[in-house]
Enzyme design. Structure first.
Site, PDB file in Angstrom:
ATOM      1  N   CYS A 101      -1.551   2.394  -5.991  1.00  0.00           N
ATOM      2  CA  CYS A 101      -2.741   2.105  -6.792  1.00  0.00           C
ATOM      3  C   CYS A 101      -3.968   2.901  -6.329  1.00  0.00           C
ATOM      4  O   CYS A 101      -3.970   4.121  -6.419  1.00  0.00           O
ATOM      5  CB  CYS A 101      -2.995   0.592  -6.802  1.00  0.00           C
ATOM      6  SG  CYS A 101      -4.044   0.043  -8.172  1.00  0.00           S
ATOM      7  N   HIS A 122       2.561  -1.683  -7.578  1.00  0.00           N
ATOM      8  CA  HIS A 122       2.413  -2.329  -6.271  1.00  0.00           C
ATOM      9  C   HIS A 122       3.727  -2.925  -5.771  1.00  0.00           C
ATOM     10  O   HIS A 122       3.961  -4.126  -5.926  1.00  0.00           O
ATOM     11  CB  HIS A 122       1.401  -3.475  -6.378  1.00  0.00           C
ATOM     12  CG  HIS A 122      -0.018  -3.076  -6.540  1.00  0.00           C
ATOM     13  ND1 HIS A 122      -0.854  -2.841  -5.470  1.00  0.00           N
ATOM     14  CD2 HIS A 122      -0.770  -2.887  -7.651  1.00  0.00           C
ATOM     15  CE1 HIS A 122      -2.063  -2.532  -5.905  1.00  0.00           C
ATOM     16  NE2 HIS A 122      -2.038  -2.549  -7.233  1.00  0.00           N
ATOM     17  N   GLU A 127       4.429  -3.725  -2.818  1.00  0.00           N
ATOM     18  CA  GLU A 127       4.129  -4.729  -1.800  1.00  0.00           C
ATOM     19  C   GLU A 127       3.927  -6.108  -2.421  1.00  0.00           C
ATOM     20  O   GLU A 127       3.991  -7.126  -1.720  1.00  0.00           O
ATOM     21  CB  GLU A 127       2.896  -4.316  -0.984  1.00  0.00           C
ATOM     22  CG  GLU A 127       1.549  -4.449  -1.667  1.00  0.00           C
ATOM     23  CD  GLU A 127       1.211  -3.288  -2.591  1.00  0.00           C
ATOM     24  OE1 GLU A 127       0.048  -3.230  -3.059  1.00  0.00           O
ATOM     25  OE2 GLU A 127       2.089  -2.439  -2.860  1.00  0.00           O
TER      26      GLU A 127
END
Length: 222
Positions: free
Chosen positions: A86, A194, A196
């Protein structure tokens, strides 16, 4: 294995990234943007999502010129691993570590949803845990995620198999559906989604976890 997560004013995914690194086995340190050096022995640097410096000027433009940016670039230049989701992807393009630019989404609206990505290559540490052509579900949350580059750059990325992920249905107008790209040595990955945020069952999905395990495996095997 040692990892560092850079922290800028406005970062809001730094802790998420640190949690994912630690879950993959990395001893992880947070590094403030005013530092000029990374801790010794760092294998992997994470450049997190968020709104570094409030996205003033252009997203990532100020962060790319912050005190820590020189150490980040030096780490990449010497072959260290860098993962940048991002806002991190925006920072790497502004720093010249990856080609192209991230523009406003085609619809001029912030997008926050889970997006289906197709794995385009498996010859990098980041993608070796997937199958080529595999579709994974990864969250996106951005206003400037429209990856743009000139025709020559797009042709080079495709020809060198450096497009890591593509959107199955492009949500933001990104050229050629590109969601993430690799550096020429395949050790730097920038992507708008993302992973994560999809690396623990409590997130509602774990499709992102293989990315972090892949880098850890590459370091252990080296």
């Amino acid at each position: 294995m040692k990892a560092a997560v850079l922290v800028f004013p406005g970062s809001n995914c730094d802790r998420d990234l640190a949690v994912a690194f630690r879950a993959a086995g990395f001893d992880t340190t947070m590094v403030w943007h005013k530092e000029t050096d990374l801790p010794s022995g760092i294998d992997l640097v994470g450049v997190p999502g968020g709104f570094s410096y409030g996205d003033y000027l252009r997203c990532g433009a100020i962060a790319a010129r912050s005190p820590i940016a020189g150490a980040l670039k030096a780490h990449g230049d010497r072959g260290g691993f860098v993962f940048a989701p991002c806002n991190g992807f925006q920072i790497l393009t502004e720093a010249g570590m990856l080609p192209g630019a991230l523009l406003r989404n085609a619809g001029l609206k912030y997008i926050c949803e889970t997006s289906a990505l197709r794995v385009e290559e498996t010859e990098s540490a980041f993608t070796q845990g997937y199958d080529r052509g595999q579709v994974i579900d990864i969250p996106i949350a951005h206003h400037e995620g429209n990856y743009t580059a000139d025709a020559e750059t797009i042709a080079r990325l495709n020809g060198e198999n450096r497009v890591a992920f593509r959107y199955v249905a492009t949500p933001n107008g990104a050229t050629d559906g590109i969601a993430g790209i690799l550096s020429d040595n395949r050790r730097v990955l920038g992507m708008m989604p993302h992973p994560e945020r999809a690396s623990d069952p409590l997130h509602g999905g774990t499709d992102g976890a293989a990315l972090f395990r892949g880098v850890a495996q590459a370091l252990v095997s080296a």
